[in-house]
Design a protein around this motif. Structure first.
Motif, short mmCIF file in Angstrom:
data_model
loop_
_atom_site.label_atom_id
_atom_site.label_comp_id
_atom_site.label_asym_id
_atom_site.label_seq_id
_atom_site.Cartn_x
_atom_site.Cartn_y
_atom_site.Cartn_z
N GLN A 1 0.80 -1.22 0.00
CA GLN A 1 0.00 0.00 0.00
C GLN A 1 0.83 1.27 0.00
N LEU A 2 1.90 1.30 0.81
CA LEU A 2 2.69 2.52 0.87
C LEU A 2 3.33 2.82 -0.49
N VAL A 3 3.86 1.78 -1.14
CA VAL A 3 4.47 1.98 -2.46
C VAL A 3 3.41 2.43 -3.47
N PHE A 4 2.22 1.83 -3.38
CA PHE A 4 1.14 2.20 -4.29
C PHE A 4 0.69 3.64 -4.05
N MET A 5 0.61 4.04 -2.79
CA MET A 5 0.24 5.42 -2.47
C MET A 5 1.27 6.41 -3.01
N ILE A 6 2.55 6.05 -2.87
CA ILE A 6 3.61 6.92 -3.37
C ILE A 6 3.50 7.05 -4.88
N ALA A 7 3.24 5.93 -5.57
CA ALA A 7 3.15 5.96 -7.03
C ALA A 7 1.99 6.82 -7.49
N ILE A 8 0.83 6.67 -6.84
CA ILE A 8 -0.33 7.47 -7.23
C ILE A 8 -0.10 8.95 -6.94
N SER A 9 0.45 9.24 -5.76
CA SER A 9 0.70 10.64 -5.38
C SER A 9 1.69 11.30 -6.33
N ALA A 10 2.65 10.51 -6.82
CA ALA A 10 3.68 11.08 -7.68
C ALA A 10 3.17 11.44 -9.06
N VAL A 11 2.15 10.71 -9.54
CA VAL A 11 1.66 10.96 -10.90
C VAL A 11 0.50 11.95 -10.94
N VAL A 12 -0.06 12.27 -9.77
CA VAL A 12 -1.16 13.24 -9.74
C VAL A 12 -0.60 14.62 -10.04
N PRO A 13 -1.25 15.41 -10.86
CA PRO A 13 -0.74 16.75 -11.19
C PRO A 13 -0.58 17.61 -9.94
N ALA A 14 0.44 18.45 -9.97
CA ALA A 14 0.70 19.32 -8.82
C ALA A 14 -0.42 20.31 -8.59
N SER A 15 -1.21 20.60 -9.63
CA SER A 15 -2.31 21.55 -9.48
C SER A 15 -3.50 20.96 -8.75
N ALA A 16 -3.55 19.63 -8.58
CA ALA A 16 -4.66 19.00 -7.89
C ALA A 16 -4.62 19.33 -6.40
N PRO A 17 -5.78 19.56 -5.78
CA PRO A 17 -5.81 19.85 -4.33
C PRO A 17 -5.29 18.65 -3.55
N ARG A 18 -4.24 18.87 -2.77
CA ARG A 18 -3.53 17.74 -2.16
C ARG A 18 -4.31 17.10 -1.01
N VAL A 19 -4.99 17.89 -0.20
CA VAL A 19 -5.69 17.31 0.96
C VAL A 19 -6.81 16.37 0.51
N PRO A 20 -7.73 16.77 -0.39
CA PRO A 20 -8.74 15.80 -0.86
C PRO A 20 -8.11 14.60 -1.55
N MET A 21 -7.02 14.82 -2.28
CA MET A 21 -6.36 13.72 -2.95
C MET A 21 -5.79 12.72 -1.95
N MET A 22 -5.19 13.23 -0.87
CA MET A 22 -4.65 12.34 0.15
C MET A 22 -5.76 11.54 0.84
N ILE A 23 -6.87 12.20 1.11
CA ILE A 23 -8.01 11.51 1.71
C ILE A 23 -8.49 10.38 0.80
N LEU A 24 -8.57 10.67 -0.50
CA LEU A 24 -9.05 9.67 -1.45
C LEU A 24 -8.08 8.49 -1.55
N ILE A 25 -6.79 8.76 -1.66
CA ILE A 25 -5.81 7.69 -1.83
C ILE A 25 -5.76 6.80 -0.59
N ILE A 26 -5.63 7.42 0.57
CA ILE A 26 -5.51 6.64 1.81
C ILE A 26 -6.80 5.90 2.12
N GLY A 27 -7.95 6.56 1.88
CA GLY A 27 -9.23 5.93 2.19
C GLY A 27 -9.55 4.75 1.29
N VAL A 28 -9.28 4.90 -0.01
CA VAL A 28 -9.62 3.83 -0.96
C VAL A 28 -8.77 2.59 -0.71
N LEU A 29 -7.56 2.76 -0.20
CA LEU A 29 -6.69 1.60 0.03
C LEU A 29 -6.73 1.10 1.47
N GLY A 30 -7.56 1.71 2.33
CA GLY A 30 -7.50 1.36 3.75
C GLY A 30 -8.68 0.58 4.29
#
Length: 344
Positions: free
Chosen positions: A185-214
């Motif tokens: 999961q940690l590696v997968f989270m890092i991979a998804i976070s790295a490819v998301v555009p920098a313009s995307a809102p980071r807090v909602p994106m983090m909630i989505l990534i961590i929640g969907v995999l948890g």
């Protein structure tokens, strides 16, 4: 025709004995039932424990109470973080180069701790560390809480329906759970976070990534509990009276799973906060200058040999909050189901 053994219960009697709405029969010889803590404790005979009994048991656990107090204080700090920083006259985004020496290190001992900066200042920028930690509480706490809510919703939908309906849906849900659990999961989270555009809102994106995999581990527990409840007498009685499947789910199964859901929610929050801290520590979480415990800890590691105090306060905040949630969650689990305490 087989003759039942003396003292054995029929299937109907055994089911009624464990029905959550059926009171326990009194002992015929007047002796107290050893499986009960007392006449006012219904928690061990299969009936739901009232809020009064949960609170009474929880108050006996000093560690759980201490953890609960820290959890409440952390929640208040997260909610009123901006009010606290404004009232204290400190801003986590304002640079103060006058608080630094020529090499970028804080002036004064212990990382620049003073009356104006009770936690010291950040190297190179001079930003107030107290304000950074307080605002970081807001960021880390709400990411952890949001990710927990999302993961619990997915776990409830998948786990409860799979355990109740069974069949092809149970098989497909179980295989999906196994696949998600198989991901690093940690590696997968890092991979998804790295490819998301920098313009995307980071807090909602983090909630989505961590929640969907948890959600998988919680879904497995809820599936097992739902499978054990679907054969109970009160569920079969509701079906026999013509209740629809979703009506049975909403009125019979979910109320009996509330305690399990509450405990898993409490225990899951610190794990989600830790996941956010890990991603921010690795540089794929929230972006500067947004305060976050993980990002602050990651920045502090490079200064630990020259300014160890920079690491102390955000690291202590993360440790204490994680410990407090775990203590409170363990105490709440024991209060809701005292058999876990007796088994120890």
């Amino acid at each position: 025709m087989t003759t039942p053994e003396p003292g054995a219960l029929s299937d109907v009697e055994n089911a009624d004995r464990h029905h959550p709405d059926t009171p326990s029969a009194p002992s015929t010889d007047g002796a107290p039932d050893p499986s009960h803590d007392g006449p006012e404790d219904p928690s061990l005979d299969g009936r739901p424990v009232s809020t009064h009994h949960v609170w009474r048991r929880l108050r006996r656990d000093r560690w759980a109470v201490t953890g609960g107090v820290v959890v409440v204080l952390t929640t208040l700090v997260a909610v009123f973080a901006r009010v606290i920083t404004r009232l204290s006259g400190r801003d986590p985004y304002s640079y103060n180069l006058s608080a630094l020496d020529g090499s970028g290190l804080p002036l004064g001992p212990f990382g620049g701790i003073s009356a104006a900066h009770p936690f010291g200042v950040e190297p190179q920028t001079g930003r107030d560390l107290f304000a950074i930690v307080v605002e970081g509480t807001r960021t880390s706490f709400f990411i952890g809480l949001g990710a927990t809510i999302l993961s619990m919703v997915i776990a409830i939908v998948v786990g409860v329906t799979a355990g109740y309906f069974g069949g092809w849906w149970d098989a497909m849900a179980s295989r999906t759970t196994d696949v998600v659990l198989g991901f690093p999961q940690l590696v997968f989270m890092i991979a998804i976070s790295a490819v998301v555009p920098a313009s995307a809102p980071r807090v909602p994106m983090m909630i989505l990534i961590i929640g969907v995999l948890g959600w998988p581990s919680t879904a497995r527990v809820l599936r097992s509990r739902a499978m054990s409840l679907r054969g109970r007498t009160f569920v079969q009685a509701s079906r026999a009276m013509g209740a629809g499947e979703f009506h049975v789910l909403a009125t019979q199964l979910l109320p009996n799973l509330v305690a399990t859901i509450i405990v898993f929610t409490t225990i899951s929050i610190p794990g989600k906060i830790g996941a956010e801290a890990a991603l921010s520590f690795l540089g794929v979480g929230v972006t500067p200058p947004t305060p976050s415990w993980g990002r602050t800890i990651g920045s502090a590691v490079t200064w630990v040999s020259t300014d160890p105090w920079y690491l102390l306060f955000p690291g202590a905040a993360l440790f204490l909050v994680t410990l407090a949630f775990n203590l409170f969650g363990d105490g709440l689990r024991d209060a809701i189901d005292p058999r876990t305490r007796e088994a120890r």
